[in-house]
Design an enzyme around this catalytic site. Sequence first.
Site, PDB file in Angstrom:
ATOM      1  CG  HIS A 180      -1.825   1.166   1.331  1.00 52.38           C
ATOM      2  ND1 HIS A 180      -3.132   1.124   0.921  1.00 52.38           N
ATOM      3  CD2 HIS A 180      -1.619   2.435   1.779  1.00 52.38           C
ATOM      4  CE1 HIS A 180      -3.702   2.315   1.114  1.00 52.38           C
ATOM      5  NE2 HIS A 180      -2.788   3.127   1.635  1.00 52.38           N
ATOM      6  CD  GLU A 181       1.531   3.510   3.715  1.00 54.14           C
ATOM      7  OE1 GLU A 181       1.654   4.577   3.083  1.00 54.14           O
ATOM      8  OE2 GLU A 181       0.528   3.248   4.405  1.00 54.14           O
ATOM      9  CG  HIS A 191       0.321   6.230  -0.577  1.00 52.04           C
ATOM     10  ND1 HIS A 191      -0.679   6.986  -1.139  1.00 52.04           N
ATOM     11  CD2 HIS A 191      -0.250   5.534   0.438  1.00 52.04           C
ATOM     12  CE1 HIS A 191      -1.832   6.747  -0.475  1.00 52.04           C
ATOM     13  NE2 HIS A 191      -1.594   5.853   0.466  1.00 52.04           N
ATOM     14  CD  GLU A 233      -5.738   5.418   0.438  1.00 51.16           C
ATOM     15  OE1 GLU A 233      -4.762   6.174   0.639  1.00 51.16           O
ATOM     16  OE2 GLU A 233      -5.925   4.381   1.101  1.00 51.16           O
TER      17      GLU A 233
HETATM   18 ZN    ZN Z   1      -3.101   5.238   1.845  1.00 52.35          ZN
END
Ligand code: ZN
Length: 500
Positions: free
Chosen positions: A265-266, A269, A295
């Site tokens: 997830h990170e 980003h 996101e």
């Molecule tokens: Zn996030």
Amino acid sequence: MTEPTPAQERLHQLWAEIRDLDSALATLEWDQETFLPEGGSAARGRVLATLTGIRHQRLTSPALADAVARVEAEAPPGSLAADQARVARRDLERATRVPEELARALALAKSQGVAAWRRAREASDVRLFERELAHLVELKRQEAAALADGGAPYDALLDEFDPGSTEAALVPLFAGLRRDLVPLLDRVRGSAVTVDEDPARGSFPVEPQRRFGAAAARAIGFRFDAGRLDLSTHPFCTGIARTDVRMTWRYQEDDFRPGLFGILHESGHGLYEQGLPPELDHTPLGRDAGSAVHESQSRLWENHVGRSRGFWRWALPRFRAAFPGTPADLDRLWPTLHVVRPSFIRVEADEVTYGLHIAIRFEIERALFAGRLGAVDLRDAWNQLYRELLGLEPARDAEGVLQDIHWSLGLFGYFPTYALGSMAAAQLFATAHRDLGDPEELFARGDFAPLLHWLRERVHAHGARWTRDELLARATGAPLSPDALLAHLREQVEAVYGGR
Ligand code: ZN
């Protein structure tokens, strides 16, 4: 490339200093969450407040206002220079519209809010937070009214995190989500299938977890010569510069999923931050297009790549090497990545129920800012919505209305971006799927570059030039809709819970 005019040069120069202050603030905040000794927090608080004050002065200075006005006057509409000025104008107006006295009152109300929230959560009693919350909401209403400049206050709050976003546009998106997710959840509840989660559980020591997660991040394209991965209590990613992106993670020793999917997830980003266009560095457009778009990148890599069979065809041998003795084969492991289980806690929610957790928060925020709800009504409203949408009633406020820190920090209008990000991720991935052919075959070979390249061109390369919907319309041919997400979730639920 045309040469920049003197006015553009001046704007660029003044903006670069603001961006440098942003980088300094981001570095100090990252350090605060990772390595800062406990005793240093008061001193750090001072430094952050001083730098924030200097940044505000720069952003509201007559010199910057003059430079922006000059570029506005000379740049042809629709040109890059005009868009630079437009985004700069937006930021400086937001900074000037809130009276200093109100800004100070808000800063104080936030620190009192967080302190009261912590006490209330400790005691699991929302009443200990009511007074501070009511005060915060009142000040945020004033701030929103000042920012809205005649428009709708809640829209001004949404716009801060997702430029161009309005309540009127979000209502049908969330209605669509609720309408389809609730029956999907019923489908899971009515299924005879129970997923055996043993393949995901066992003993996963931290160091192999970190190595395996970092290898996955590197494989999908995260550059560790321009980034780092460290431990923290709450995982996050911050772009100090395009060439200095810091992510953090946390882990569970008895289950590899939170750690790995947190890192993926990170990394999503992080890939966005590392992929911002160098030619826009230090300019108003040289940043992301808002929290919803940000996101979308994290969810895409976490859910559409990291939980796919293709990814695991590539990852499984590496997984077995990192954790010797794991019995998992793909057919047993894959369902454990798609378990659907209604729960009280948003941050632990699966892909299906996550949108409902957000829909609940959106309903409550709208009602708070429309004056239909007060701080004293919060617990009842919360519990009723959880009953209605998730079939659960929190027995304790700590696992109900007090679970998130956001509202105590005055963060209203932020929650929706989480669900918008999931919708945008699915919409982007469905289009990439069409453009690239079956990405699962590429993933199985460890070839993630075509997808990253696609995202670089369609999303990352534009910095903050377009709004979320403009960006999606250009990338996918349509503005944001929940359809692709719902199709993706239906397919997944059928595959795992469809039964034989
Ligand atoms: Zn996030």
